[in-house]
Design a protein around this motif. Structure first.
Motif, PDB file in Angstrom:
ATOM      1  N   LEU A 153       0.857  -1.180   0.000  1.00 49.05           N
ATOM      2  CA  LEU A 153       0.000   0.000   0.000  1.00 49.05           C
ATOM      3  C   LEU A 153       0.898   1.236   0.000  1.00 49.05           C
ATOM      4  O   LEU A 153       1.756   1.385   0.861  1.00 49.05           O
ATOM      5  N   ALA A 154       0.704   2.108  -0.995  1.00 51.00           N
ATOM      6  CA  ALA A 154       1.489   3.341  -1.093  1.00 51.00           C
ATOM      7  C   ALA A 154       0.576   4.525  -0.814  1.00 51.00           C
ATOM      8  O   ALA A 154      -0.529   4.598  -1.354  1.00 51.00           O
ATOM      9  N   THR A 155       1.019   5.443   0.043  1.00 51.02           N
ATOM     10  CA  THR A 155       0.237   6.623   0.410  1.00 51.02           C
ATOM     11  C   THR A 155       1.094   7.868   0.252  1.00 51.02           C
ATOM     12  O   THR A 155       2.212   7.900   0.777  1.00 51.02           O
ATOM     13  N   ILE A 156       0.613   8.872  -0.453  1.00 49.50           N
ATOM     14  CA  ILE A 156       1.326  10.152  -0.496  1.00 49.50           C
ATOM     15  C   ILE A 156       1.089  10.841   0.841  1.00 49.50           C
ATOM     16  O   ILE A 156      -0.049  11.157   1.182  1.00 49.50           O
ATOM     17  N   VAL A 157       2.170  11.057   1.624  1.00 50.73           N
ATOM     18  CA  VAL A 157       2.006  11.655   2.950  1.00 50.73           C
ATOM     19  C   VAL A 157       2.384  13.129   2.981  1.00 50.73           C
ATOM     20  O   VAL A 157       1.986  13.856   3.888  1.00 50.73           O
ATOM     21  N   SER A 158       3.153  13.581   1.991  1.00 50.20           N
ATOM     22  CA  SER A 158       3.403  15.022   1.906  1.00 50.20           C
ATOM     23  C   SER A 158       3.828  15.387   0.484  1.00 50.20           C
ATOM     24  O   SER A 158       4.364  14.545  -0.247  1.00 50.20           O
ATOM     25  N   THR A 159       3.554  16.620   0.101  1.00 49.43           N
ATOM     26  CA  THR A 159       3.970  17.101  -1.222  1.00 49.43           C
ATOM     27  C   THR A 159       4.476  18.532  -1.086  1.00 49.43           C
ATOM     28  O   THR A 159       4.105  19.253  -0.153  1.00 49.43           O
ATOM     29  N   ARG A 160       5.331  18.917  -2.035  1.00 48.05           N
ATOM     30  CA  ARG A 160       5.808  20.293  -2.104  1.00 48.05           C
ATOM     31  C   ARG A 160       5.798  20.670  -3.582  1.00 48.05           C
ATOM     32  O   ARG A 160       6.201  19.873  -4.421  1.00 48.05           O
ATOM     33  N   GLY A 161       5.324  21.851  -3.911  1.00 54.74           N
ATOM     34  CA  GLY A 161       5.242  22.258  -5.308  1.00 54.74           C
ATOM     35  C   GLY A 161       4.109  21.527  -6.025  1.00 54.74           C
ATOM     36  O   GLY A 161       3.212  20.989  -5.390  1.00 54.74           O
ATOM     37  N   SER A 162       4.192  21.506  -7.346  1.00 51.48           N
ATOM     38  CA  SER A 162       3.117  20.886  -8.139  1.00 51.48           C
ATOM     39  C   SER A 162       3.346  19.392  -8.271  1.00 51.48           C
ATOM     40  O   SER A 162       4.403  18.961  -8.697  1.00 51.48           O
ATOM     41  N   THR A 163       2.346  18.626  -7.897  1.00 48.12           N
ATOM     42  CA  THR A 163       2.385  17.175  -8.069  1.00 48.12           C
ATOM     43  C   THR A 163       1.050  16.737  -8.645  1.00 48.12           C
ATOM     44  O   THR A 163       0.027  17.370  -8.367  1.00 48.12           O
ATOM     45  N   PRO A 164       1.040  15.662  -9.454  1.00 50.52           N
ATOM     46  CA  PRO A 164      -0.224  15.263 -10.091  1.00 50.52           C
ATOM     47  C   PRO A 164      -1.286  14.827  -9.079  1.00 50.52           C
ATOM     48  O   PRO A 164      -2.472  15.080  -9.275  1.00 50.52           O
ATOM     49  N   ARG A 165      -0.873  14.159  -8.006  1.00 50.50           N
ATOM     50  CA  ARG A 165      -1.835  13.795  -6.978  1.00 50.50           C
ATOM     51  C   ARG A 165      -1.389  14.429  -5.672  1.00 50.50           C
ATOM     52  O   ARG A 165      -0.218  14.731  -5.482  1.00 50.50           O
TER      53      ARG A 165
END
Lengths: 297, 115
Positions: free
Chosen positions: B25-37
Protein backbone atom coordinates in the motif's frame (compact mmCIF):
# COMPACT_ATOMS: atom_id res chain seq x y z
CA UNK A 1 -7.94 2.75 25.00
CA UNK A 2 -7.34 -0.67 23.53
CA UNK A 3 -3.99 -2.23 22.76
CA UNK A 4 -5.16 -4.29 19.78
CA UNK A 5 -3.32 -3.99 16.50
CA UNK A 6 -5.04 -2.33 13.55
CA UNK A 7 -3.60 -3.16 10.12
CA UNK A 8 -3.88 -1.08 6.92
CA UNK A 9 -6.82 -3.11 5.57
CA UNK A 10 -8.72 -2.92 8.83
CA UNK A 11 -8.10 0.81 9.18
CA UNK A 12 -9.31 1.45 5.61
CA UNK A 13 -12.44 -0.54 6.30
CA UNK A 14 -13.12 1.14 9.64
CA UNK A 15 -12.84 4.64 8.16
CA UNK A 16 -15.12 3.67 5.29
CA UNK A 17 -17.73 2.11 7.56
CA UNK A 18 -17.89 4.99 10.01
CA UNK A 19 -18.15 7.72 7.33
CA UNK A 20 -20.74 5.75 5.36
CA UNK A 21 -22.85 5.51 8.52
CA UNK A 22 -22.70 9.31 8.91
CA UNK A 23 -19.89 9.47 11.48
CA UNK A 24 -16.33 10.81 11.37
CA UNK A 25 -13.22 8.68 11.78
CA UNK A 26 -9.53 9.54 11.76
CA UNK A 27 -6.44 7.38 11.69
CA UNK A 28 -2.84 8.04 12.73
CA UNK A 29 -0.11 5.90 11.16
CA UNK A 30 3.43 5.93 12.53
CA UNK A 31 5.52 6.66 9.41
CA UNK A 32 8.78 7.66 11.04
CA UNK A 33 10.48 8.07 14.39
CA UNK A 34 13.16 6.80 16.74
CA UNK A 35 14.53 3.29 16.31
CA UNK A 36 12.65 0.49 17.95
CA UNK A 37 9.15 1.66 17.16
CA UNK A 38 6.83 -0.17 14.84
CA UNK A 39 6.56 1.93 11.69
CA UNK A 40 3.17 1.27 10.09
CA UNK A 41 1.35 0.90 13.43
CA UNK A 42 -2.06 2.58 13.49
CA UNK A 43 -4.55 4.05 15.89
CA UNK A 44 -8.10 4.98 14.85
CA UNK A 45 -10.57 7.37 16.52
CA UNK A 46 -14.23 7.14 15.53
CA UNK A 47 -17.10 9.41 16.37
CA UNK A 48 -20.54 8.12 15.42
CA UNK A 49 -23.30 10.24 13.89
CA UNK A 50 -25.23 10.25 17.19
CA UNK A 51 -22.32 12.12 18.83
CA UNK A 52 -21.78 9.44 21.43
CA UNK A 53 -18.26 9.54 22.93
CA UNK A 54 -15.45 8.78 20.47
CA UNK A 55 -13.95 5.29 20.50
CA UNK A 56 -10.35 4.20 19.93
CA UNK A 57 -8.95 1.16 18.15
CA UNK A 58 -5.35 0.10 17.75
CA UNK A 59 -2.10 1.40 19.22
CA UNK A 60 1.17 3.00 18.13
CA UNK A 61 3.04 0.90 20.65
CA UNK A 62 3.21 3.10 23.75
CA UNK A 63 0.57 4.72 25.92
CA UNK A 64 2.07 8.27 25.85
CA UNK A 65 2.42 8.20 22.06
CA UNK A 66 -1.15 6.91 21.78
CA UNK A 67 -2.32 9.77 24.00
CA UNK A 68 -0.53 12.33 21.79
CA UNK A 69 -2.01 10.72 18.67
CA UNK A 70 -5.54 10.69 20.07
CA UNK A 71 -5.22 14.36 20.98
CA UNK A 72 -4.12 15.20 17.41
CA UNK A 73 -6.85 13.03 15.89
CA UNK A 74 -9.55 14.65 18.00
CA UNK A 75 -8.35 18.09 16.89
CA UNK A 76 -8.48 16.95 13.25
CA UNK A 77 -11.98 15.52 13.66
CA UNK A 78 -13.21 18.72 15.32
CA UNK A 79 -11.81 21.05 12.63
CA UNK A 80 -14.03 20.96 9.53
CA UNK A 81 -11.16 22.41 7.46
CA UNK A 82 -8.61 19.99 8.88
CA UNK A 83 -6.65 18.15 6.19
CA UNK A 84 -4.78 14.87 5.94
CA UNK A 85 -1.03 15.21 6.45
CA UNK A 86 2.05 14.68 8.58
CA UNK A 87 2.13 15.55 12.27
CA UNK A 88 5.31 15.55 14.34
CA UNK A 89 5.32 14.50 17.98
CA UNK A 90 8.51 15.54 19.80
CA UNK A 91 9.86 12.92 22.18
CA UNK A 92 10.41 15.86 24.55
CA UNK A 93 6.67 16.54 24.59
CA UNK A 94 5.32 15.73 28.02
CA UNK A 95 2.96 13.25 26.40
CA UNK A 96 5.73 11.24 24.78
CA UNK A 97 8.63 11.76 27.22
CA UNK A 98 7.62 8.66 29.12
CA UNK A 99 8.37 6.44 26.10
CA UNK A 100 12.04 6.78 27.01
CA UNK A 101 12.83 7.04 23.31
CA UNK A 102 13.77 10.70 23.50
CA UNK A 103 17.21 10.33 25.05
CA UNK A 104 18.19 7.22 23.15
CA UNK A 105 17.29 8.73 19.77
CA UNK A 106 18.73 12.16 20.35
CA UNK A 107 15.32 13.70 19.94
CA UNK A 108 14.19 12.23 16.60
CA UNK A 109 10.53 13.20 16.43
CA UNK A 110 7.79 10.69 15.85
CA UNK A 111 6.14 11.30 12.53
CA UNK A 112 2.48 10.49 12.28
CA UNK A 113 0.42 10.53 9.12
CA UNK A 114 -3.06 11.70 10.05
CA UNK A 115 -6.09 11.16 7.84
CA UNK A 116 -9.76 11.85 8.40
CA UNK A 117 -12.95 10.64 6.74
CA UNK A 118 -16.00 12.77 7.34
CA UNK A 119 -19.63 11.77 6.81
CA UNK A 120 -20.40 11.02 3.21
CA UNK A 121 -21.44 14.19 1.38
CA UNK A 122 -24.95 14.09 0.04
CA UNK A 123 -26.42 15.74 -3.00
CA UNK A 124 -30.18 16.05 -2.83
CA UNK A 125 -31.70 17.03 -6.15
CA UNK A 126 -35.26 18.23 -5.68
CA UNK A 127 -37.16 17.79 -8.93
CA UNK A 128 -36.41 14.96 -11.35
CA UNK A 129 -36.47 16.99 -14.58
CA UNK A 130 -33.98 17.66 -17.34
CA UNK A 131 -31.32 19.37 -15.18
CA UNK A 132 -31.58 16.70 -12.48
CA UNK A 133 -30.38 13.96 -14.85
CA UNK A 134 -26.90 15.32 -15.68
CA UNK A 135 -26.68 16.70 -12.10
CA UNK A 136 -27.22 13.27 -10.54
CA UNK A 137 -24.63 11.86 -12.89
CA UNK A 138 -22.02 14.53 -12.06
CA UNK A 139 -22.79 14.32 -8.35
CA UNK A 140 -22.11 10.57 -8.33
CA UNK A 141 -18.92 11.17 -10.34
CA UNK A 142 -17.70 13.68 -7.72
CA UNK A 143 -18.31 11.22 -4.90
CA UNK A 144 -21.61 12.49 -3.54
CA UNK A 145 -24.31 10.17 -2.35
CA UNK A 146 -27.10 11.30 -4.69
CA UNK A 147 -30.80 11.44 -3.83
CA UNK A 148 -33.36 12.51 -6.41
CA UNK A 149 -36.72 13.59 -5.12
CA UNK A 150 -39.98 14.30 -7.01
CA UNK A 151 -43.71 14.07 -6.48
CA UNK A 152 -44.10 12.33 -9.83
CA UNK A 153 -43.09 8.67 -9.51
CA UNK A 154 -42.67 8.24 -13.27
CA UNK A 155 -39.93 10.92 -13.33
CA UNK A 156 -37.77 9.73 -10.43
CA UNK A 157 -37.09 6.36 -12.07
CA UNK A 158 -34.07 4.08 -12.16
CA UNK A 159 -33.97 4.29 -15.98
CA UNK A 160 -33.61 8.07 -15.84
CA UNK A 161 -31.24 8.07 -12.86
CA UNK A 162 -29.03 4.98 -13.07
CA UNK A 163 -26.37 6.29 -10.67
CA UNK A 164 -28.56 7.91 -8.01
CA UNK A 165 -28.30 6.27 -4.62
CA UNK A 166 -31.92 6.92 -3.67
CA UNK A 167 -35.04 7.84 -5.64
CA UNK A 168 -37.70 9.28 -3.38
CA UNK A 169 -41.33 10.14 -4.06
CA UNK A 170 -42.13 13.14 -1.89
CA UNK A 171 -44.83 15.71 -1.43
CA UNK A 172 -43.32 19.18 -2.02
CA UNK A 173 -45.35 20.44 0.95
CA UNK A 174 -43.11 18.28 3.18
CA UNK A 175 -40.24 17.34 0.86
CA UNK A 176 -37.64 16.19 3.37
CA UNK A 177 -39.83 13.88 5.48
CA UNK A 178 -37.93 10.81 4.26
CA UNK A 179 -34.63 12.58 3.47
CA UNK A 180 -33.21 14.00 6.70
CA UNK A 181 -30.94 16.97 5.96
CA UNK A 182 -27.68 17.59 7.83
CA UNK A 183 -24.41 19.61 7.66
CA UNK A 184 -23.16 17.46 4.78
CA UNK A 185 -26.32 17.85 2.64
CA UNK A 186 -26.03 19.77 -0.61
CA UNK A 187 -29.41 20.75 -1.95
CA UNK A 188 -30.31 21.69 -5.50
CA UNK A 189 -33.85 22.97 -6.09
CA UNK A 190 -34.90 22.30 -9.68
CA UNK A 191 -38.57 21.37 -9.51
CA UNK A 192 -40.96 21.91 -12.38
CA UNK A 193 -42.39 25.07 -10.84
CA UNK A 194 -40.98 27.96 -8.83
CA UNK A 195 -43.87 27.59 -6.39
CA UNK A 196 -42.45 24.17 -5.42
CA UNK A 197 -38.88 25.47 -5.38
CA UNK A 198 -40.03 28.18 -2.99
CA UNK A 199 -41.83 25.78 -0.63
CA UNK A 200 -38.77 23.51 -0.52
CA UNK A 201 -36.47 26.51 -0.03
CA UNK A 202 -38.42 27.69 3.02
CA UNK A 203 -38.24 24.18 4.49
CA UNK A 204 -34.52 23.97 3.80
CA UNK A 205 -33.81 27.37 5.41
CA UNK A 206 -35.64 26.29 8.56
CA UNK A 207 -33.72 23.01 8.84
CA UNK A 208 -31.41 22.61 11.81
CA UNK A 209 -28.57 21.74 11.38
CA UNK A 210 -28.32 23.86 8.24
CA UNK A 211 -27.40 22.10 4.99
CA UNK A 212 -23.94 22.87 3.57
CA UNK A 213 -25.36 24.20 0.32
CA UNK A 214 -28.74 25.37 -0.92
CA UNK A 215 -28.82 26.11 -4.65
CA UNK A 216 -31.93 27.20 -6.48
CA UNK A 217 -32.44 27.48 -10.21
CA UNK A 218 -33.91 30.69 -11.58
CA UNK A 219 -33.27 33.90 -13.47
CA UNK A 220 -32.28 37.13 -11.73
CA UNK A 221 -35.91 38.26 -11.87
CA UNK A 222 -37.26 35.06 -10.38
CA UNK A 223 -34.59 35.00 -7.67
CA UNK A 224 -35.41 38.60 -6.76
CA UNK A 225 -39.13 37.72 -6.48
CA UNK A 226 -38.19 34.79 -4.25
CA UNK A 227 -36.16 37.04 -1.96
CA UNK A 228 -38.98 39.60 -1.72
CA UNK A 229 -41.34 36.86 -0.66
CA UNK A 230 -38.85 35.43 1.85
CA UNK A 231 -38.41 38.83 3.48
CA UNK A 232 -42.21 39.21 3.66
CA UNK A 233 -42.27 35.89 5.45
CA UNK A 234 -39.81 37.21 8.02
CA UNK A 235 -36.50 35.83 6.80
CA UNK A 236 -33.48 38.06 7.40
CA UNK A 237 -30.47 38.92 5.26
CA UNK A 238 -28.34 36.12 6.76
CA UNK A 239 -30.87 33.53 5.59
CA UNK A 240 -30.89 35.03 2.09
CA UNK A 241 -27.09 34.99 2.01
CA UNK A 242 -27.14 31.22 2.44
CA UNK A 243 -29.00 30.68 -0.84
CA UNK A 244 -26.97 30.10 -4.00
CA UNK A 245 -29.23 31.64 -6.62
CA UNK A 246 -28.96 32.11 -9.51
CA UNK A 247 -27.17 28.80 -9.20
CA UNK A 248 -23.71 27.81 -10.42
CA UNK A 249 -20.55 29.50 -11.68
CA UNK A 250 -20.72 32.04 -14.50
CA UNK A 251 -19.47 29.95 -17.44
CA UNK A 252 -22.23 30.92 -19.86
CA UNK A 253 -24.09 27.63 -19.32
CA UNK A 254 -27.29 27.20 -21.37
CA UNK A 255 -28.16 23.54 -21.82
CA UNK A 256 -29.19 21.33 -18.87
CA UNK A 257 -25.84 19.56 -19.09
CA UNK A 258 -23.91 22.84 -19.06
CA UNK A 259 -25.95 24.12 -16.12
CA UNK A 260 -25.18 20.90 -14.22
CA UNK A 261 -21.46 21.46 -14.89
CA UNK A 262 -21.74 25.07 -13.63
CA UNK A 263 -23.40 23.82 -10.42
CA UNK A 264 -20.83 21.04 -10.02
CA UNK A 265 -18.06 23.63 -10.41
CA UNK A 266 -19.67 25.74 -7.67
CA UNK A 267 -19.81 22.71 -5.37
CA UNK A 268 -16.11 21.99 -5.96
CA UNK A 269 -15.23 25.64 -5.39
CA UNK A 270 -17.03 25.67 -2.05
CA UNK A 271 -15.44 22.39 -0.95
CA UNK A 272 -11.90 23.25 -2.05
CA UNK A 273 -11.84 26.99 -1.67
CA UNK A 274 -10.83 28.07 -5.17
CA UNK A 275 -11.44 31.51 -6.70
CA UNK A 276 -13.59 30.53 -9.68
CA UNK A 277 -11.28 32.57 -11.92
CA UNK A 278 -9.54 30.82 -14.87
CA UNK A 279 -6.17 29.49 -13.69
CA UNK A 280 -4.53 31.34 -16.58
CA UNK A 281 -5.61 34.62 -14.97
CA UNK A 282 -4.51 33.46 -11.51
CA UNK A 283 -1.07 32.17 -12.52
CA UNK A 284 -0.33 34.58 -15.42
CA UNK A 285 2.55 32.36 -16.53
CA UNK A 286 3.05 34.16 -19.86
CA UNK A 287 2.92 37.66 -18.33
CA UNK A 288 5.42 36.70 -15.64
CA UNK A 289 7.71 35.25 -18.29
CA UNK A 290 7.71 38.35 -20.47
CA UNK A 291 7.89 40.84 -17.58
CA UNK A 292 11.10 39.91 -15.71
CA UNK A 293 10.54 42.22 -12.71
CA UNK A 294 7.30 40.35 -12.02
CA UNK A 295 8.80 36.90 -12.56
CA UNK A 296 9.13 34.10 -10.04
CA UNK A 297 12.30 34.22 -7.96
CA UNK B 1 -9.60 10.50 -2.21
CA UNK B 2 -13.28 10.27 -2.95
CA UNK B 3 -15.53 7.84 -1.16
CA UNK B 4 -15.49 5.61 -4.27
CA UNK B 5 -11.66 5.57 -4.30
CA UNK B 6 -11.74 4.56 -0.63
CA UNK B 7 -14.19 1.81 -1.36
CA UNK B 8 -12.19 0.44 -4.32
CA UNK B 9 -9.05 0.46 -2.21
CA UNK B 10 -10.62 -1.28 0.79
CA UNK B 11 -12.10 -3.90 -1.54
CA UNK B 12 -8.73 -4.51 -3.20
CA UNK B 13 -7.08 -5.01 0.20
CA UNK B 14 -9.81 -7.34 1.40
CA UNK B 15 -9.78 -9.36 -1.83
CA UNK B 16 -6.01 -9.86 -1.60
CA UNK B 17 -6.36 -10.91 2.02
CA UNK B 18 -9.07 -13.46 1.17
CA UNK B 19 -6.85 -14.92 -1.53
CA UNK B 20 -3.98 -15.12 0.96
CA UNK B 21 -1.78 -12.69 -0.99
CA UNK B 22 0.43 -9.99 0.45
CA UNK B 23 0.26 -6.65 -1.35
CA UNK B 24 1.80 -3.22 -0.88
CA UNK B 25 0.00 0.00 0.00
CA UNK B 26 1.49 3.34 -1.09
CA UNK B 27 0.24 6.62 0.41
CA UNK B 28 1.33 10.15 -0.50
CA UNK B 29 2.01 11.65 2.95
CA UNK B 30 3.40 15.02 1.91
CA UNK B 31 3.97 17.10 -1.22
CA UNK B 32 5.81 20.29 -2.10
CA UNK B 33 5.24 22.26 -5.31
CA UNK B 34 3.12 20.89 -8.14
CA UNK B 35 2.38 17.18 -8.07
CA UNK B 36 -0.22 15.26 -10.09
CA UNK B 37 -1.83 13.79 -6.98
CA UNK B 38 -2.05 15.33 -3.52
CA UNK B 39 -1.61 14.13 0.05
CA UNK B 40 -3.81 11.12 0.80
CA UNK B 41 -3.74 9.63 -2.71
CA UNK B 42 -3.23 5.87 -2.46
CA UNK B 43 -2.29 2.94 -4.60
CA UNK B 44 -2.39 -0.79 -3.93
CA UNK B 45 0.31 -2.86 -5.64
CA UNK B 46 -1.06 -6.37 -5.84
CA UNK B 47 1.41 -8.82 -7.42
CA UNK B 48 -1.49 -10.73 -9.02
CA UNK B 49 -3.95 -8.00 -9.96
CA UNK B 50 -1.59 -5.13 -10.69
CA UNK B 51 -2.37 -1.59 -9.55
CA UNK B 52 -5.50 -0.24 -7.89
CA UNK B 53 -5.57 3.55 -7.62
CA UNK B 54 -2.70 5.84 -8.57
CA UNK B 55 -0.14 8.12 -6.95
CA UNK B 56 0.30 10.12 -10.14
CA UNK B 57 1.49 7.83 -12.92
CA UNK B 58 4.65 8.17 -14.96
CA UNK B 59 8.21 7.93 -13.67
CA UNK B 60 7.27 8.89 -10.12
CA UNK B 61 4.85 6.01 -9.90
CA UNK B 62 7.50 3.67 -11.33
CA UNK B 63 9.78 4.55 -8.39
CA UNK B 64 6.96 3.76 -5.99
CA UNK B 65 6.27 0.41 -7.67
CA UNK B 66 9.99 -0.37 -7.37
CA UNK B 67 9.80 0.39 -3.65
CA UNK B 68 6.65 -1.74 -3.34
CA UNK B 69 8.58 -4.68 -4.77
CA UNK B 70 11.27 -4.28 -2.09
CA UNK B 71 8.73 -3.81 0.69
CA UNK B 72 6.81 -6.92 -0.38
CA UNK B 73 10.04 -8.91 -0.03
CA UNK B 74 11.42 -7.42 3.17
CA UNK B 75 8.21 -6.51 5.00
CA UNK B 76 9.93 -3.29 6.10
CA UNK B 77 8.00 -0.09 5.31
CA UNK B 78 9.80 2.59 3.23
CA UNK B 79 9.55 6.33 2.75
CA UNK B 80 10.20 7.20 -0.88
CA UNK B 81 10.93 10.77 -1.94
CA UNK B 82 9.84 11.22 -5.53
CA UNK B 83 11.24 14.26 -7.35
CA UNK B 84 9.14 15.43 -10.28
CA UNK B 85 11.55 18.20 -11.16
CA UNK B 86 13.09 17.03 -14.40
CA UNK B 87 13.85 19.58 -17.06
CA UNK B 88 10.88 20.19 -19.34
CA UNK B 89 12.94 19.68 -22.49
CA UNK B 90 13.71 16.08 -21.53
CA UNK B 91 10.01 15.41 -22.35
CA UNK B 92 9.92 13.25 -19.26
CA UNK B 93 6.50 12.99 -17.59
CA UNK B 94 8.20 14.12 -14.37
CA UNK B 95 8.17 17.87 -15.09
CA UNK B 96 5.37 18.93 -12.73
CA UNK B 97 7.94 20.73 -10.60
CA UNK B 98 7.11 19.15 -7.25
CA UNK B 99 8.42 16.66 -4.74
CA UNK B 100 6.34 14.08 -2.93
CA UNK B 101 6.92 11.72 -0.03
CA UNK B 102 5.28 8.33 -0.33
CA UNK B 103 4.92 5.84 2.51
CA UNK B 104 5.01 2.26 1.26
CA UNK B 105 4.07 -0.66 3.51
CA UNK B 106 3.28 -4.32 3.17
CA UNK B 107 -0.26 -5.50 3.86
CA UNK B 108 -0.05 -9.09 5.04
CA UNK B 109 -2.88 -11.53 4.51
CA UNK B 110 -2.73 -12.13 8.27
CA UNK B 111 -3.60 -8.45 8.82
CA UNK B 112 -6.94 -8.48 10.58
CA UNK B 113 -9.48 -6.90 8.22
CA UNK B 114 -12.06 -6.56 10.93
CA UNK B 115 -15.72 -7.42 11.03
Amino acid sequence: MTADRVGPAQAARLLLEVSTAGGTAACATLVGGPEGHEVGARIVRSRAADRSPATTRGSLGSAPLDAAAVEALDRLIADPRGRDGLHAVQPSDPASAATGAGEASGGTPFELYLEVRRPLRELVVVGAGHIAQPMAHLGALLGYRVTVLDDRPDFATRERFPDADRLVRADFGDPFADVPLHERSHLLLVTRGHKYDYECLVRALRTDPAPAYIGMIGSRRRVRATYVQLVEEGFEADALARIHAPVGLDIGAETPEEIAVAVAAELILLARGGSGVPLREVERVAERFFTPQDSDP
Amino acid sequence: MTHEDDRALAEALIEARRAGRACALATIVSTRGSTPRKVGARMVVDPDRGLVGTVGGGCGEAEVIESARRVLQSGRPERVRVELTEDFTTWSPAVCGGVMDVFVERVDPADPAGG
